[in-house]
Design a protein around this motif. Structure first.
Motif, PDB file in Angstrom:
ATOM      1  N   TYR A   1     -11.933  -9.923  -4.439  1.00  0.00           N
ATOM      2  CA  TYR A   1     -10.540 -10.277  -4.721  1.00  0.00           C
ATOM      3  C   TYR A   1      -9.677  -9.019  -4.805  1.00  0.00           C
ATOM      4  O   TYR A   1      -8.558  -8.994  -4.277  1.00  0.00           O
ATOM      5  CB  TYR A   1     -10.424 -11.059  -6.035  1.00  0.00           C
ATOM      6  N   ARG A   2     -10.194  -7.981  -5.452  1.00  0.00           N
ATOM      7  CA  ARG A   2      -9.458  -6.727  -5.563  1.00  0.00           C
ATOM      8  C   ARG A   2      -9.114  -6.192  -4.171  1.00  0.00           C
ATOM      9  O   ARG A   2      -7.979  -5.759  -3.928  1.00  0.00           O
ATOM     10  CB  ARG A   2     -10.289  -5.703  -6.332  1.00  0.00           C
ATOM     11  N   SER A   3     -10.060  -6.241  -3.267  1.00  0.00           N
ATOM     12  CA  SER A   3      -9.823  -5.761  -1.903  1.00  0.00           C
ATOM     13  C   SER A   3      -8.735  -6.570  -1.216  1.00  0.00           C
ATOM     14  O   SER A   3      -7.825  -6.015  -0.590  1.00  0.00           O
ATOM     15  CB  SER A   3     -11.122  -5.827  -1.088  1.00  0.00           C
ATOM     16  N   GLN A   4      -8.819  -7.883  -1.324  1.00  0.00           N
ATOM     17  CA  GLN A   4      -7.804  -8.746  -0.710  1.00  0.00           C
ATOM     18  C   GLN A   4      -6.429  -8.482  -1.305  1.00  0.00           C
ATOM     19  O   GLN A   4      -5.424  -8.404  -0.576  1.00  0.00           O
ATOM     20  CB  GLN A   4      -8.182 -10.219  -0.890  1.00  0.00           C
ATOM     21  N   ASP A   5      -6.391  -8.348  -2.626  1.00  0.00           N
ATOM     22  CA  ASP A   5      -5.110  -8.169  -3.303  1.00  0.00           C
ATOM     23  C   ASP A   5      -4.472  -6.836  -2.921  1.00  0.00           C
ATOM     24  O   ASP A   5      -3.258  -6.764  -2.677  1.00  0.00           O
ATOM     25  CB  ASP A   5      -5.319  -8.247  -4.816  1.00  0.00           C
ATOM     26  N   LEU A   6      -5.266  -5.790  -2.854  1.00  0.00           N
ATOM     27  CA  LEU A   6      -4.732  -4.484  -2.469  1.00  0.00           C
ATOM     28  C   LEU A   6      -4.143  -4.510  -1.058  1.00  0.00           C
ATOM     29  O   LEU A   6      -3.052  -3.992  -0.825  1.00  0.00           O
ATOM     30  CB  LEU A   6      -5.829  -3.424  -2.552  1.00  0.00           C
ATOM     31  N   LEU A   7      -4.859  -5.129  -0.134  1.00  0.00           N
ATOM     32  CA  LEU A   7      -4.375  -5.192   1.245  1.00  0.00           C
ATOM     33  C   LEU A   7      -3.102  -6.033   1.348  1.00  0.00           C
ATOM     34  O   LEU A   7      -2.168  -5.682   2.080  1.00  0.00           O
ATOM     35  CB  LEU A   7      -5.462  -5.751   2.158  1.00  0.00           C
ATOM     36  N   ARG A   8      -3.063  -7.128   0.614  1.00  0.00           N
ATOM     37  CA  ARG A   8      -1.857  -7.968   0.615  1.00  0.00           C
ATOM     38  C   ARG A   8      -0.654  -7.210   0.081  1.00  0.00           C
ATOM     39  O   ARG A   8       0.443  -7.265   0.650  1.00  0.00           O
ATOM     40  CB  ARG A   8      -2.077  -9.229  -0.241  1.00  0.00           C
ATOM     41  N   ARG A   9      -0.863  -6.508  -1.016  1.00  0.00           N
ATOM     42  CA  ARG A   9       0.249  -5.791  -1.639  1.00  0.00           C
ATOM     43  C   ARG A   9       0.725  -4.650  -0.755  1.00  0.00           C
ATOM     44  O   ARG A   9       1.928  -4.405  -0.634  1.00  0.00           O
ATOM     45  CB  ARG A   9      -0.154  -5.283  -3.021  1.00  0.00           C
ATOM     46  N   ALA A  10      -0.192  -3.930  -0.155  1.00  0.00           N
ATOM     47  CA  ALA A  10       0.198  -2.838   0.727  1.00  0.00           C
ATOM     48  C   ALA A  10       1.020  -3.364   1.900  1.00  0.00           C
ATOM     49  O   ALA A  10       2.030  -2.769   2.284  1.00  0.00           O
ATOM     50  CB  ALA A  10      -1.044  -2.108   1.231  1.00  0.00           C
ATOM     51  N   LYS A  11       0.596  -4.491   2.451  1.00  0.00           N
ATOM     52  CA  LYS A  11       1.325  -5.087   3.571  1.00  0.00           C
ATOM     53  C   LYS A  11       2.707  -5.548   3.132  1.00  0.00           C
ATOM     54  O   LYS A  11       3.710  -5.318   3.822  1.00  0.00           O
ATOM     55  CB  LYS A  11       0.531  -6.260   4.152  1.00  0.00           C
ATOM     56  N   ARG A  12       2.765  -6.181   1.967  1.00  0.00           N
ATOM     57  CA  ARG A  12       4.046  -6.680   1.454  1.00  0.00           C
ATOM     58  C   ARG A  12       5.017  -5.535   1.194  1.00  0.00           C
ATOM     59  O   ARG A  12       6.223  -5.657   1.440  1.00  0.00           O
ATOM     60  CB  ARG A  12       3.810  -7.472   0.166  1.00  0.00           C
ATOM     61  N   LEU A  13       4.487  -4.421   0.706  1.00  0.00           N
ATOM     62  CA  LEU A  13       5.318  -3.260   0.388  1.00  0.00           C
ATOM     63  C   LEU A  13       5.553  -2.365   1.600  1.00  0.00           C
ATOM     64  O   LEU A  13       6.278  -1.379   1.508  1.00  0.00           O
ATOM     65  CB  LEU A  13       4.654  -2.452  -0.733  1.00  0.00           C
ATOM     66  N   ASN A  14       4.894  -2.693   2.708  1.00  0.00           N
ATOM     67  CA  ASN A  14       4.999  -1.903   3.943  1.00  0.00           C
ATOM     68  C   ASN A  14       4.598  -0.449   3.696  1.00  0.00           C
ATOM     69  O   ASN A  14       5.267   0.491   4.135  1.00  0.00           O
ATOM     70  CB  ASN A  14       6.423  -1.977   4.516  1.00  0.00           C
ATOM     71  N   MET A  15       3.474  -0.291   2.980  1.00  0.00           N
ATOM     72  CA  MET A  15       2.959   1.038   2.670  1.00  0.00           C
ATOM     73  C   MET A  15       1.621   1.237   3.373  1.00  0.00           C
ATOM     74  O   MET A  15       0.770   0.348   3.339  1.00  0.00           O
ATOM     75  CB  MET A  15       2.775   1.208   1.156  1.00  0.00           C
ATOM     76  N   PRO A  16       1.412   2.385   4.012  1.00  0.00           N
ATOM     77  CA  PRO A  16       0.103   2.661   4.617  1.00  0.00           C
ATOM     78  C   PRO A  16      -0.961   2.684   3.536  1.00  0.00           C
ATOM     79  O   PRO A  16      -0.713   3.152   2.416  1.00  0.00           O
ATOM     80  CB  PRO A  16       0.291   4.026   5.270  1.00  0.00           C
ATOM     81  N   PHE A  17      -2.146   2.198   3.856  1.00  0.00           N
ATOM     82  CA  PHE A  17      -3.187   2.097   2.834  1.00  0.00           C
ATOM     83  C   PHE A  17      -4.550   1.985   3.488  1.00  0.00           C
ATOM     84  O   PHE A  17      -4.750   1.185   4.398  1.00  0.00           O
ATOM     85  CB  PHE A  17      -2.932   0.873   1.947  1.00  0.00           C
ATOM     86  N   ASN A  18      -5.476   2.799   3.015  1.00  0.00           N
ATOM     87  CA  ASN A  18      -6.855   2.765   3.484  1.00  0.00           C
ATOM     88  C   ASN A  18      -7.708   2.188   2.364  1.00  0.00           C
ATOM     89  O   ASN A  18      -7.873   2.815   1.321  1.00  0.00           O
ATOM     90  CB  ASN A  18      -7.317   4.182   3.847  1.00  0.00           C
ATOM     91  N   LEU A  19      -8.261   1.006   2.588  1.00  0.00           N
ATOM     92  CA  LEU A  19      -9.016   0.331   1.533  1.00  0.00           C
ATOM     93  C   LEU A  19     -10.249   1.116   1.111  1.00  0.00           C
ATOM     94  O   LEU A  19     -10.651   1.066  -0.057  1.00  0.00           O
ATOM     95  CB  LEU A  19      -9.420  -1.073   2.007  1.00  0.00           C
ATOM     96  N   LYS A  20     -10.851   1.844   2.026  1.00  0.00           N
ATOM     97  CA  LYS A  20     -12.064   2.598   1.720  1.00  0.00           C
ATOM     98  C   LYS A  20     -11.875   4.065   2.123  1.00  0.00           C
ATOM     99  O   LYS A  20     -12.418   4.515   3.137  1.00  0.00           O
ATOM    100  CB  LYS A  20     -13.274   1.988   2.424  1.00  0.00           C
ATOM    101  N   PRO A  21     -11.114   4.805   1.342  1.00  0.00           N
ATOM    102  CA  PRO A  21     -10.860   6.204   1.695  1.00  0.00           C
ATOM    103  C   PRO A  21     -12.131   7.039   1.610  1.00  0.00           C
ATOM    104  O   PRO A  21     -13.066   6.707   0.869  1.00  0.00           O
ATOM    105  CB  PRO A  21      -9.816   6.651   0.668  1.00  0.00           C
ATOM    106  N   ALA A  22     -12.136   8.129   2.333  1.00  0.00           N
ATOM    107  CA  ALA A  22     -13.324   8.972   2.435  1.00  0.00           C
ATOM    108  C   ALA A  22     -13.699   9.628   1.114  1.00  0.00           C
ATOM    109  O   ALA A  22     -14.875   9.934   0.884  1.00  0.00           O
ATOM    110  CB  ALA A  22     -13.100  10.042   3.499  1.00  0.00           C
TER     111      ALA A  22
END
Length: 200
Positions: free
Chosen positions: A62-83
């Motif tokens: 759920y955390r993963s889904q929520d983060l991706l949704r919020r990033a898309k809604r805010l139009n912010m670049p986001f890497n769910l699994k950064p190095a």
């Protein structure tokens, strides 16, 4: 003048997604911000939370889904699994503490640059070169990465104790002088409304 205590962790994805929302609200209400980086994993341990690596798979999904949704809604670049996540938060936190004490640069911009480095730019914010680049890019002397170590360590530990005392249990977390608490970047609008009500 109202002061907003901002408790955050430099590797918090939700703090990253807050962008400059807090700074905009502070400017709107002629408020100041006291930036208080904390050891989020230690805070979880002190307040009944669970580190992401120890959470149930359903919560992680759920955390993963929520983060991706919020990033898309805010139009912010986001890497769910950064190095470089997780990484040691102390060096970036110490730099922020030293920069706040020194003044003269864009402190909000510095905080955001560390989070952007982690969640967008695939950089390890625990490394000296990244810390110095973020300081310099935000108008601070990069040597603060060295000179602020002792003060940074002491203040970082004190921030954790203050966070526990004030009822903070996650990040980002905003506390106003009257004790009102707001948890999460999705509560910035509530903070704005609260400050407006106080001013009226």
């Amino acid at each position: 003048m109202t002061t907003i205590d901002y408790f955050f962790a430099t590797i918090s994805p939700f703090a990253y997604l807050a962008g400059d929302g807090l700074e905009q609200i502070a400017a709107k209400h002629d408020a100041t911000i006291t930036y208080k980086p904390v050891d989020l994993m230690a805070l979880f341990g002190r307040t009944g939370g669970v580190a992401p690596k120890d959470r149930h798979p359903s919560r992680l999904e759920y955390r993963s889904q929520d983060l991706l949704r919020r990033a898309k809604r805010l139009n912010m670049p986001f890497n769910l699994k950064p190095a470089h996540f997780p990484t040691n938060m102390a060096p970036s936190s110490y730099a922020i503490i030293a920069a706040q004490a020194a003044g003269g640069g864009d402190l909000g911009g510095l905080v955001q640059s560390f989070m952007r480095a982690c969640w967008v730019e695939e950089k390890d914010i625990a490394t000296d070169d990244v810390v110095r680049a973020c300081l310099s890019g935000s108008g601070f002397d990069p040597s603060l990465a060295d000179s602020g170590l002792l003060q940074g360590a002491e203040t970082y530990a004190a921030n954790l104790e203050e966070a526990v005392e004030k009822g903070v249990f996650g990040a980002p977390f905003y506390v106003t002088p009257d004790g009102a608490r707001f948890w999460g970047q999705d509560r910035l609008e509530d903070l704005d409304i609260h400050l407006s009500a106080q001013a009226s």
